[in-house]
Scaffold this active site. Sequence first.
Site, short mmCIF file in Angstrom:
data_model
loop_
_atom_site.label_atom_id
_atom_site.label_comp_id
_atom_site.label_asym_id
_atom_site.label_seq_id
_atom_site.Cartn_x
_atom_site.Cartn_y
_atom_site.Cartn_z
N ASN A 113 44.68 43.32 36.28
CA ASN A 113 45.68 43.31 35.00
C ASN A 113 46.47 42.95 35.05
O ASN A 113 47.91 43.73 35.33
CB ASN A 113 45.58 45.04 34.85
CG ASN A 113 45.37 44.69 33.24
OD1 ASN A 113 46.07 44.32 32.67
ND2 ASN A 113 46.32 46.83 33.23
N TRP A 114 47.01 41.88 34.18
CA TRP A 114 48.41 40.59 34.58
C TRP A 114 48.88 41.68 32.84
O TRP A 114 49.87 41.36 33.11
CB TRP A 114 47.53 39.52 33.76
CG TRP A 114 47.23 38.68 34.85
CD1 TRP A 114 46.57 39.00 36.70
CD2 TRP A 114 46.85 37.40 34.82
NE1 TRP A 114 46.34 37.46 37.08
CE2 TRP A 114 46.51 36.68 36.31
CE3 TRP A 114 47.53 35.67 33.78
CZ2 TRP A 114 45.99 35.27 36.53
CZ3 TRP A 114 47.04 34.68 34.38
CH2 TRP A 114 47.05 34.46 36.08
N LYS A 115 48.19 42.25 32.48
CA LYS A 115 48.25 43.02 31.04
C LYS A 115 49.54 41.91 30.20
O LYS A 115 49.38 41.21 30.46
CB LYS A 115 50.07 44.32 31.40
CG LYS A 115 49.03 45.08 33.09
CD LYS A 115 50.12 46.67 33.54
CE LYS A 115 49.42 47.50 33.86
NZ LYS A 115 49.99 48.50 34.51
N HIS A 160 42.60 51.92 28.62
CA HIS A 160 44.01 51.91 29.90
C HIS A 160 44.49 53.10 29.63
O HIS A 160 44.82 53.20 27.81
CB HIS A 160 44.56 50.83 29.93
CG HIS A 160 44.88 50.52 30.91
ND1 HIS A 160 46.41 51.41 31.33
CD2 HIS A 160 45.33 50.27 32.33
CE1 HIS A 160 47.28 50.64 32.19
NE2 HIS A 160 46.77 49.84 32.82
N GLU A 199 48.09 52.87 28.99
CA GLU A 199 49.09 52.54 28.20
C GLU A 199 48.57 52.04 26.69
O GLU A 199 49.41 51.93 25.89
CB GLU A 199 49.18 50.97 29.38
CG GLU A 199 50.12 51.05 30.08
CD GLU A 199 50.53 49.85 30.35
OE1 GLU A 199 49.45 48.73 30.64
OE2 GLU A 199 50.51 50.66 31.99
N GLU A 246 43.28 56.22 37.38
CA GLU A 246 45.06 55.04 37.82
C GLU A 246 45.78 56.60 36.73
O GLU A 246 45.09 56.73 35.39
CB GLU A 246 44.69 53.83 36.85
CG GLU A 246 43.85 52.97 36.73
CD GLU A 246 44.69 52.02 36.22
OE1 GLU A 246 44.75 50.79 36.50
OE2 GLU A 246 44.97 52.03 35.23
N GLY A 260 52.93 51.46 38.21
CA GLY A 260 54.41 50.70 37.49
C GLY A 260 55.46 51.60 37.80
O GLY A 260 56.60 51.33 38.13
N SER A 268 50.08 51.12 41.84
CA SER A 268 51.25 50.92 42.94
C SER A 268 50.28 50.70 43.86
O SER A 268 50.38 50.76 44.93
CB SER A 268 51.73 52.05 42.80
OG SER A 268 52.82 52.24 41.88
P1 13P Z 1 50.60 48.45 38.85
O1 13P Z 1 49.94 48.15 39.94
O2 13P Z 1 51.30 47.88 38.57
O3 13P Z 1 51.01 49.89 39.25
O4 13P Z 1 49.13 49.50 37.74
C1 13P Z 1 48.35 49.78 37.64
C2 13P Z 1 47.71 49.71 36.38
O5 13P Z 1 48.48 49.86 35.15
C3 13P Z 1 46.38 48.41 36.60
O6 13P Z 1 45.47 48.38 35.80
#
Ligand code: 13P
Length: 251
Positions: free
Chosen positions: A9-11, A96, A98, A168, A174, A214
């Site tokens: 997931n590149w966000k 997600h 976020e 998650e 993150g 993470s």
């Molecule tokens: P990180 O791997 O940067 O913690 O992010 C996880 C995530 O939100 C994947 O969707």
Amino acid sequence: MRRNIVAGNWKMNLGFEEADDLVNLIAEKLDEVETETTVIVCPPYPYLELTSDLAQESNFFAGAQNVSSFDNGAYTGEVSAQMLASMNIDYCIVGHSERRKYFHETNQEISTKVVKLLESGISPIFCCGEALEERESEKHFDVVKTQIVESLFNLTGEEILDVIIAYEPVWAIGTGKTATGAQAQEMHAYIRSLLTEKYGKEVSEEISILYGGSCNPKNAKELFANKDVDGGLIGGASLKADDFLAIITSF
Ligand code: 13P
């Protein structure tokens, strides 16, 4: 079908050229390894076409990070499931944390998005997970159960087979603070037990449940070694081809 899956997931990261370089590098490196793992790359919308074009001739699939809960029409700024399907997008992340936090997505809205994706033949990667204070007050099982019941349990046993679940924990995203293998296994087994209760063992055993938060080349093996952890949804580490490949080959 239950498989080992690693999705990146590149966000909201990278410029066009960086995205082009990264996806090409991932494709090249994937060609050099032997792996049974299903690999999915989820770039921001503007880079989906280049990703899905390359995916057609490579060992990975293209996925989106979000989808509209509406069908095509006057919804400025939105992208529909029909549009994603017309671009050969096979997967899409939904729910997600976020999006729940910054865009106020509710379990009901996420449920609608899951249905829209399935109607268009796209597999949802459905995210669930608790916040730190919810874990500290031992509400994490209840929180995840409510997310799953309210967003997925309207589906039939046949429909749910096309859904990938990603656990998650919000406190691990993150932050560099990963769940231990035991914490991930405990929640994944719980999620599978919910699926068994609702759909039966035959169905629940077929659903892939990924861990996200993470996850990196150092901890992926410990996480993936657990029997109910079928892979990972990777944020930061999916932006580095070597790290992403190391995670893909951690089974
Ligand atoms: P990180 O791997 O940067 O913690 O992010 C996880 C995530 O939100 C994947 O969707």
